[in-house]
Design an enzyme around this catalytic site. Structure first.
Site, PDB file in Angstrom:
ATOM      1  N   ASP A   1      15.261  -1.778  -7.148  1.00 22.19           N
ATOM      2  CA  ASP A   1      15.848  -0.598  -6.507  1.00 22.19           C
ATOM      3  C   ASP A   1      16.739   0.211  -7.447  1.00 22.19           C
ATOM      4  O   ASP A   1      17.250   1.263  -7.057  1.00 22.19           O
ATOM      5  CB  ASP A   1      16.648  -1.012  -5.256  1.00 22.19           C
ATOM      6  CG  ASP A   1      15.743  -1.393  -4.096  1.00 22.19           C
ATOM      7  OD1 ASP A   1      14.518  -1.182  -4.194  1.00 22.19           O
ATOM      8  OD2 ASP A   1      16.261  -1.902  -3.079  1.00 22.19           O
TER       9      ASP A   1
ATOM     10  N   ARG B   1      17.349   8.532   3.966  1.00 21.37           N
ATOM     11  CA  ARG B   1      17.118   7.186   4.517  1.00 21.37           C
ATOM     12  C   ARG B   1      18.124   6.190   3.956  1.00 21.37           C
ATOM     13  O   ARG B   1      18.475   5.230   4.639  1.00 21.37           O
ATOM     14  CB  ARG B   1      15.707   6.704   4.136  1.00 21.37           C
ATOM     15  CG  ARG B   1      14.595   7.367   4.913  1.00 21.37           C
ATOM     16  CD  ARG B   1      13.301   6.651   4.648  1.00 21.37           C
ATOM     17  NE  ARG B   1      13.492   5.205   4.772  1.00 21.37           N
ATOM     18  CZ  ARG B   1      12.789   4.280   4.140  1.00 21.37           C
ATOM     19  NH1 ARG B   1      11.806   4.636   3.356  1.00 21.37           N
ATOM     20  NH2 ARG B   1      13.023   3.005   4.325  1.00 21.37           N
TER      21      ARG B   1
ATOM     22  N   LYS C   1      22.930  -0.629   2.921  1.00 22.48           N
ATOM     23  CA  LYS C   1      21.814  -0.406   3.849  1.00 22.48           C
ATOM     24  C   LYS C   1      20.988  -1.679   4.031  1.00 22.48           C
ATOM     25  O   LYS C   1      20.653  -2.056   5.163  1.00 22.48           O
ATOM     26  CB  LYS C   1      20.906   0.709   3.310  1.00 22.48           C
ATOM     27  CG  LYS C   1      19.574   0.822   4.041  1.00 22.48           C
ATOM     28  CD  LYS C   1      18.685   1.893   3.463  1.00 22.48           C
ATOM     29  CE  LYS C   1      17.787   1.456   2.345  1.00 22.48           C
ATOM     30  NZ  LYS C   1      16.606   0.678   2.729  1.00 22.48           N
ATOM     31  N   ASN C   2      20.669  -2.337   2.920  1.00 21.86           N
ATOM     32  CA  ASN C   2      19.767  -3.489   3.009  1.00 21.86           C
ATOM     33  C   ASN C   2      20.432  -4.731   3.591  1.00 21.86           C
ATOM     34  O   ASN C   2      19.762  -5.715   3.875  1.00 21.86           O
ATOM     35  CB  ASN C   2      19.154  -3.805   1.640  1.00 21.86           C
ATOM     36  CG  ASN C   2      18.099  -2.789   1.254  1.00 21.86           C
ATOM     37  OD1 ASN C   2      17.762  -1.902   2.060  1.00 21.86           O
ATOM     38  ND2 ASN C   2      17.586  -2.884   0.051  1.00 21.86           N
TER      39      ASN C   2
ATOM     40  N   CYS D   1       2.670   1.490   1.686  1.00 22.43           N
ATOM     41  CA  CYS D   1       3.676   2.534   1.580  1.00 22.43           C
ATOM     42  C   CYS D   1       3.623   3.022   0.152  1.00 22.43           C
ATOM     43  O   CYS D   1       2.913   2.465  -0.669  1.00 22.43           O
ATOM     44  CB  CYS D   1       5.056   2.038   1.965  1.00 22.43           C
ATOM     45  SG  CYS D   1       5.897   1.231   0.623  1.00 22.43           S
TER      46      CYS D   1
ATOM     47  N   ARG E   1       2.580  -3.947  -0.243  1.00 24.01           N
ATOM     48  CA  ARG E   1       3.635  -4.637   0.503  1.00 24.01           C
ATOM     49  C   ARG E   1       3.161  -5.381   1.757  1.00 24.01           C
ATOM     50  O   ARG E   1       3.488  -5.016   2.882  1.00 24.01           O
ATOM     51  CB  ARG E   1       4.739  -3.647   0.881  1.00 24.01           C
ATOM     52  CG  ARG E   1       5.379  -3.024  -0.322  1.00 24.01           C
ATOM     53  CD  ARG E   1       6.490  -2.085   0.028  1.00 24.01           C
ATOM     54  NE  ARG E   1       7.786  -2.714   0.148  1.00 24.01           N
ATOM     55  CZ  ARG E   1       8.903  -2.064   0.407  1.00 24.01           C
ATOM     56  NH1 ARG E   1       8.883  -0.771   0.584  1.00 24.01           N
ATOM     57  NH2 ARG E   1      10.046  -2.692   0.496  1.00 24.01           N
TER      58      ARG E   1
HETATM   59  C1  UD1 Z   1      13.561  -5.551   0.127  1.00 23.08           C
HETATM   60  C2  UD1 Z   1      14.430  -4.313   0.110  1.00 23.08           C
HETATM   61  C3  UD1 Z   1      13.901  -3.313  -0.886  1.00 23.08           C
HETATM   62  C4  UD1 Z   1      13.756  -3.970  -2.263  1.00 23.08           C
HETATM   63  C5  UD1 Z   1      12.952  -5.261  -2.174  1.00 23.08           C
HETATM   64  C6  UD1 Z   1      12.908  -6.030  -3.484  1.00 23.08           C
HETATM   65  C7  UD1 Z   1      15.291  -4.188   2.364  1.00 23.08           C
HETATM   66  C8  UD1 Z   1      15.303  -3.500   3.681  1.00 23.08           C
HETATM   67  N1  UD1 Z   1      14.438  -3.730   1.454  1.00 23.08           N
HETATM   68  O1  UD1 Z   1      12.262  -5.156   0.551  1.00 23.08           O
HETATM   69  O2  UD1 Z   1      14.812  -2.216  -0.959  1.00 23.08           O
HETATM   70  O3  UD1 Z   1      13.073  -3.077  -3.135  1.00 23.08           O
HETATM   71  O4  UD1 Z   1      13.525  -6.124  -1.175  1.00 23.08           O
HETATM   72  O5  UD1 Z   1      14.192  -6.310  -3.912  1.00 23.08           O
HETATM   73  O6  UD1 Z   1      16.065  -5.104   2.136  1.00 23.08           O
HETATM   74  N2  UD1 Z   1       5.386  -9.509  -0.598  1.00 23.08           N
HETATM   75  C9  UD1 Z   1       4.179 -10.088  -0.268  1.00 23.08           C
HETATM   76  N3  UD1 Z   1       4.059 -10.706   0.950  1.00 23.08           N
HETATM   77  C10 UD1 Z   1       5.091 -10.772   1.846  1.00 23.08           C
HETATM   78  C11 UD1 Z   1       6.324 -10.194   1.494  1.00 23.08           C
HETATM   79  C12 UD1 Z   1       6.455  -9.564   0.269  1.00 23.08           C
HETATM   80  O7  UD1 Z   1       3.225 -10.046  -1.047  1.00 23.08           O
HETATM   81  O8  UD1 Z   1       4.902 -11.337   2.930  1.00 23.08           O
HETATM   82  C13 UD1 Z   1       5.543  -8.863  -1.914  1.00 23.08           C
HETATM   83  C14 UD1 Z   1       5.872  -7.386  -1.817  1.00 23.08           C
HETATM   84  O9  UD1 Z   1       4.698  -6.608  -1.698  1.00 23.08           O
HETATM   85  C15 UD1 Z   1       6.587  -7.152  -3.140  1.00 23.08           C
HETATM   86  C16 UD1 Z   1       7.335  -8.463  -3.352  1.00 23.08           C
HETATM   87  O10 UD1 Z   1       6.687  -9.413  -2.525  1.00 23.08           O
HETATM   88  O11 UD1 Z   1       5.653  -6.973  -4.168  1.00 23.08           O
HETATM   89  C17 UD1 Z   1       8.813  -8.445  -3.003  1.00 23.08           C
HETATM   90  O12 UD1 Z   1       8.973  -7.873  -1.726  1.00 23.08           O
HETATM   91  P1  UD1 Z   1      10.182  -8.237  -0.761  1.00 23.08           P
HETATM   92  O13 UD1 Z   1      11.241  -8.933  -1.547  1.00 23.08           O
HETATM   93  O14 UD1 Z   1       9.653  -8.893   0.449  1.00 23.08           O
HETATM   94  O15 UD1 Z   1      10.711  -6.782  -0.395  1.00 23.08           O
HETATM   95  P2  UD1 Z   1      11.193  -6.257   1.015  1.00 23.08           P
HETATM   96  O16 UD1 Z   1      11.904  -7.316   1.756  1.00 23.08           O
HETATM   97  O17 UD1 Z   1      10.108  -5.502   1.677  1.00 23.08           O
END
Ligand code: UD1
Length: 420
Positions: A307, A399, A22-23, A118, A123
């Site tokens: 995850d 999902r 999915k990711n 969320c 996030r």
């Molecule tokens: C992706 C995955 C999700 C997984 C996560 C971490 C997808 C669709 N989703 O989510 O399943 O749990 O990686 O492996 O691929 N953060 C910030 N600022 C930003 C971006 C992120 O503070 O601009 C923080 C987030 O709140 C979190 C951490 O960074 O605490 C890691 O998040 P991130 O790796 O970006 O996760 P996603 O890409 O949302």
């Protein structure tokens, strides 16, 4: 709302085919915005999030067609006619924010609803915005929307992420493929899904070095073209069913699973007493004797994935001895704990860590799924529990897990979906 009923106590026995990740699929679909040509994706998983991403792309003007009846091959193509990603879609799926970089790179403007909080934490998307600003984009945040503009083309830049973000790496990687000049992404995420996205972008004509490392160097090109790409198997689905075999005391062959994508997950499972054997076409997972408590900490890839945290905690709840599960990626990802405790687990949360004291057995109960991975941890607990477990709010599960009840039922588990 649908529910899942499990009558526990039967060991898993048989074979499960692992679906496409999915990711990986979600950013790969977004890559369809980077060209008017056809992007053909195969091994697409059949999931609610894929449908949601399809709707989002369609309202940007992209045609999204499932080429085969089984929904495994997806064809994307066409010109961007609308640059707004509306609240109604973004609120359902945070990965929608990935359209921001490609829209700015292609047409110089984007209006994307702020994803907001969320269930598993706040996030934010600050890293996405800061990186795109360094590439020449300007943002205005008002009325719950990110309004982005760029004069002419995005410009290559050196972007050093302060911490690892999967989504920000993907957004900037896609934007950089069409930027003017060279972009360096340092401290980039190294998840296999990013390697898969990069491989597809290269097939579309992008110039990317350092794939699989934490430094990606992208030399922008004026345009990308169509390509065909097969999506990697889902490593989280793999790990989840490995936990299912382990918690039920059974054995399962995971067809299509890739050991080289599992990172720390396999090491930790082996430490806990789970046998993982690589075969030519997948992995065989078996519980040898008893399960032992093992400490884990979630980390960016190749560390133990956040995850997998909820599923591993369910496993640890019936292991011998204690284990400490520390969550370092998201600040509020222990919502499954009270539900597991209602089934007889002994878990205490102290800040970012949970102490799990293994119990000899769990007992079935009605429980509430609070997020995607938490849903699967409750199903796992249900497999090991005595009596009947009803998992409510199954829409979270749909999902990200395809036909979970069918896959488990085919391995001898007493599980069914109750519609309603
Ligand atoms: C992706 C995955 C999700 C997984 C996560 C971490 C997808 C669709 N989703 O989510 O399943 O749990 O990686 O492996 O691929 N953060 C910030 N600022 C930003 C971006 C992120 O503070 O601009 C923080 C987030 O709140 C979190 C951490 O960074 O605490 C890691 O998040 P991130 O790796 O970006 O996760 P996603 O890409 O949302």
């Amino acid at each position: 709302m649908d529910r899942i009923r499990i009558r526990g106590g039967r060991p898993l026995s048989g074979e499960i085919k692992v679906g496409g990740a999915k990711n990986a699929a979600l950013p790969l679909m977004v890559a369809g915005l980077l060209t008017d040509d056809r992007l053909i994706l195969s091994n697409v998983p059949r999931l609610a999030d894929i449908q949601t991403m399809g709707q989002l792309l369609e309202q940007h003007g992209i045609s999204v067609e499932f080429v085969t009846n089984d929904g495994r091959i997806l064809s994307l193509g066409g010109a961007i006619t609308n640059t707004e990603a509306p609240y109604d879609i973004v609120r359902k799926m945070r990965a929608s924010v990935l359209v921001l970089g490609p829209l700015l790179a292609r047409v110089g403007e984007a209006r994307v609803s702020l994803p907001g909080g969320c269930a598993i934490g706040t996030r934010p998307v600050d890293l996405h915005l800061k990186g795109l600003e360094q590439m020449g984009a300007c943002f205005n945040l008002a009325n719950g929307y990110i309004d982005g503009k760029v004069d002419g083309r995005l410009r290559g830049a050196t972007i050093v992420f302060p911490f690892v973000s999967v989504g920000a790496t993907e957004n900037l990687l896609m934007a950089a493929t069409l930027a003017d000049g060279r972009t360096v992404l340092a401290n980039a995420a190294r998840e296999p899904e990013i390697g898969d996205l990069a491989a597809c972008l290269v097939a579309m004509g992008a110039r990317i070095e350092g794939i699989g490392t934490d430094t990606l160097t992208i030399d922008g090109v004026p345009s990308l073209h169509g390509a065909e790409h097969s999506i990697i198997p889902d490593r989280i689905e793999t790990g989840s069913y490995a936990c299912a075999a382990a918690i039920s005391g059974g054995s399962v062959f995971l067809r299509g699973a890739r050991l080289d994508h599992l990172g720390a997950t396999v090491r930790i499972l082996r430490e806990a007493g789970v046998d993982v054997v690589e075969e030519p076409e997948g992995l065989t997972i078996r519980r040898l004797n008893g399960l032992h408590g093992v400490d884990v900490m979630t980390e960016p890839y190749p560390g133990f994935p956040t995850d997998m945290q909820a599923q591993f905690m369910a496993l640890m709840s019936v292991a011998e001895g204690a284990s400490m599960v520390t969550e370092t990626i998201f600040e509020n990802r222990f919502m499954h704990v009270p539900e597991l405790n209602r089934m007889g687990a002994r878990i205490n949360v102290h800040g970012a860590s949970a102490i799990v004291r293994g119990v000899p057995g769990l007992s079935g109960a009605p429980v509430m799924a609070t997020d995607l991975r938490a849903s699967l941890s409750l199903i796992l607990a249900g497999l090991a529990a005595k009596g009947e477990t009803i998992v409510n709010r199954v829409y979270h599960l749909d999902r990200g897990y395809e036909a979970v009840e069918q896959k488990l039922a085919a391995c001898g588990v007493d599980i069914e979906r109750i519609a309603g």
